[in-house]
Design a protein around this motif. Structure first.
Motif, PDB file in Angstrom:
ATOM      1  N   GLU A  12       0.823  -1.208   0.000  1.00  0.00           N
ATOM      2  CA  GLU A  12       0.000   0.000   0.000  1.00  0.00           C
ATOM      3  C   GLU A  12       0.860   1.261   0.000  1.00  0.00           C
ATOM      4  OE1 GLU A  12      -3.815   2.043   2.260  1.00  0.00           O
ATOM      5  OE2 GLU A  12      -3.217  -0.009   2.768  1.00  0.00           O
ATOM      6  N   ALA A  13       1.950   1.254   0.764  1.00  0.00           N
ATOM      7  CA  ALA A  13       2.863   2.407   0.775  1.00  0.00           C
ATOM      8  C   ALA A  13       3.463   2.595  -0.617  1.00  0.00           C
ATOM      9  CB  ALA A  13       3.967   2.200   1.809  1.00  0.00           C
ATOM     10  N   SER A  14       3.794   1.508  -1.267  1.00  0.00           N
ATOM     11  CA  SER A  14       4.342   1.558  -2.620  1.00  0.00           C
ATOM     12  C   SER A  14       3.383   2.240  -3.585  1.00  0.00           C
ATOM     13  CB  SER A  14       4.646   0.133  -3.090  1.00  0.00           C
ATOM     14  OG  SER A  14       4.930   0.094  -4.454  1.00  0.00           O
ATOM     15  N   GLN A  26      13.437  -1.336   1.566  1.00  0.00           N
ATOM     16  CA  GLN A  26      14.764  -0.798   1.889  1.00  0.00           C
ATOM     17  C   GLN A  26      14.654   0.375   2.851  1.00  0.00           C
ATOM     18  OE1 GLN A  26      16.175  -0.024  -2.074  1.00  0.00           O
ATOM     19  NE2 GLN A  26      17.370  -1.910  -2.143  1.00  0.00           N
ATOM     20  N   TYR A  27      13.688   1.265   2.621  1.00  0.00           N
ATOM     21  CA  TYR A  27      13.484   2.394   3.536  1.00  0.00           C
ATOM     22  C   TYR A  27      13.199   1.891   4.953  1.00  0.00           C
ATOM     23  CZ  TYR A  27      13.137   5.832  -0.305  1.00  0.00           C
ATOM     24  OH  TYR A  27      13.378   6.659  -1.371  1.00  0.00           O
ATOM     25  N   CYS A  28      12.374   0.855   5.059  1.00  0.00           N
ATOM     26  CA  CYS A  28      12.061   0.293   6.379  1.00  0.00           C
ATOM     27  C   CYS A  28      13.306  -0.304   7.027  1.00  0.00           C
ATOM     28  CB  CYS A  28      10.978  -0.778   6.257  1.00  0.00           C
ATOM     29  SG  CYS A  28       9.347  -0.161   5.826  1.00  0.00           S
ATOM     30  N   ALA A  29      14.052  -1.090   6.260  1.00  0.00           N
ATOM     31  CA  ALA A  29      15.253  -1.740   6.783  1.00  0.00           C
ATOM     32  C   ALA A  29      16.302  -0.718   7.207  1.00  0.00           C
ATOM     33  CB  ALA A  29      15.824  -2.692   5.737  1.00  0.00           C
ATOM     34  N   GLU A  30      16.360   0.417   6.516  1.00  0.00           N
ATOM     35  CA  GLU A  30      17.319   1.477   6.840  1.00  0.00           C
ATOM     36  C   GLU A  30      16.797   2.417   7.923  1.00  0.00           C
ATOM     37  OE1 GLU A  30      17.882   3.303   3.031  1.00  0.00           O
ATOM     38  OE2 GLU A  30      19.076   1.627   2.272  1.00  0.00           O
ATOM     39  N   GLU A  31      15.617   2.109   8.458  1.00  0.00           N
ATOM     40  CA  GLU A  31      14.971   2.908   9.511  1.00  0.00           C
ATOM     41  C   GLU A  31      14.728   4.342   9.065  1.00  0.00           C
ATOM     42  OE1 GLU A  31      17.260   2.412  13.104  1.00  0.00           O
ATOM     43  OE2 GLU A  31      16.895   0.263  13.146  1.00  0.00           O
ATOM     44  N   ARG A  32      14.352   4.520   7.809  1.00  0.00           N
ATOM     45  CA  ARG A  32      14.090   5.858   7.269  1.00  0.00           C
ATOM     46  C   ARG A  32      12.611   6.221   7.348  1.00  0.00           C
ATOM     47  NH1 ARG A  32      16.782   6.604   1.675  1.00  0.00           N
ATOM     48  NH2 ARG A  32      15.967   8.677   2.050  1.00  0.00           N
ATOM     49  N   SER A  53      12.718  11.232   1.695  1.00  0.00           N
ATOM     50  CA  SER A  53      13.347  11.874   0.538  1.00  0.00           C
ATOM     51  C   SER A  53      14.448  10.967   0.016  1.00  0.00           C
ATOM     52  CB  SER A  53      13.908  13.229   0.930  1.00  0.00           C
ATOM     53  OG  SER A  53      14.859  13.078   1.958  1.00  0.00           O
ATOM     54  N   ALA A  54      14.667  11.037  -1.288  1.00  0.00           N
ATOM     55  CA  ALA A  54      15.711  10.231  -1.913  1.00  0.00           C
ATOM     56  C   ALA A  54      17.075  10.766  -1.520  1.00  0.00           C
ATOM     57  CB  ALA A  54      15.545  10.257  -3.424  1.00  0.00           C
ATOM     58  N   PRO A  55      18.046   9.887  -1.386  1.00  0.00           N
ATOM     59  CA  PRO A  55      19.392  10.359  -1.056  1.00  0.00           C
ATOM     60  C   PRO A  55      19.909  11.278  -2.161  1.00  0.00           C
ATOM     61  CG  PRO A  55      19.314   7.957  -1.124  1.00  0.00           C
ATOM     62  CD  PRO A  55      17.970   8.466  -1.514  1.00  0.00           C
TER      63      PRO A  55
END
Length: 66
Positions: A12-14, A26-32, A53-55
């Motif tokens: 759903e977030a996607s 990846q955002y979740c795993a990186e705690e972003r 935000s994108a790096p």
């Protein structure tokens, strides 16, 4: 991910953010994503979470060449 009120799934977030499920994972795993929690192999993302935000990438065209 049904039954967890106030949270959405990676899928759903996607869809909401217009990015791939892999990127959300990846955002979740990186705690972003603040408040995202892992349950087994799945993530629960707060429904009011905003897309990280994108790096930033360095623009090599702006570098002066001597």
């Amino acid at each position: 991910m049904d039954g967890i009120k106030g949270y959405i799934s990676i899928r759903e977030a996607s869809c909401r953010w217009g990015i791939s499920e892999r990127r959300v994972n990846q955002y979740c795993a990186e705690e972003r994503i603040p408040g995202a929690s892992r349950f087994g192999r799945s993530w629960a993302i707060p429904e009011d979470a905003e897309k990280p935000s994108a790096p930033c990438k360095t623009d090599t065209n702006k570098m002066s060449r001597g």
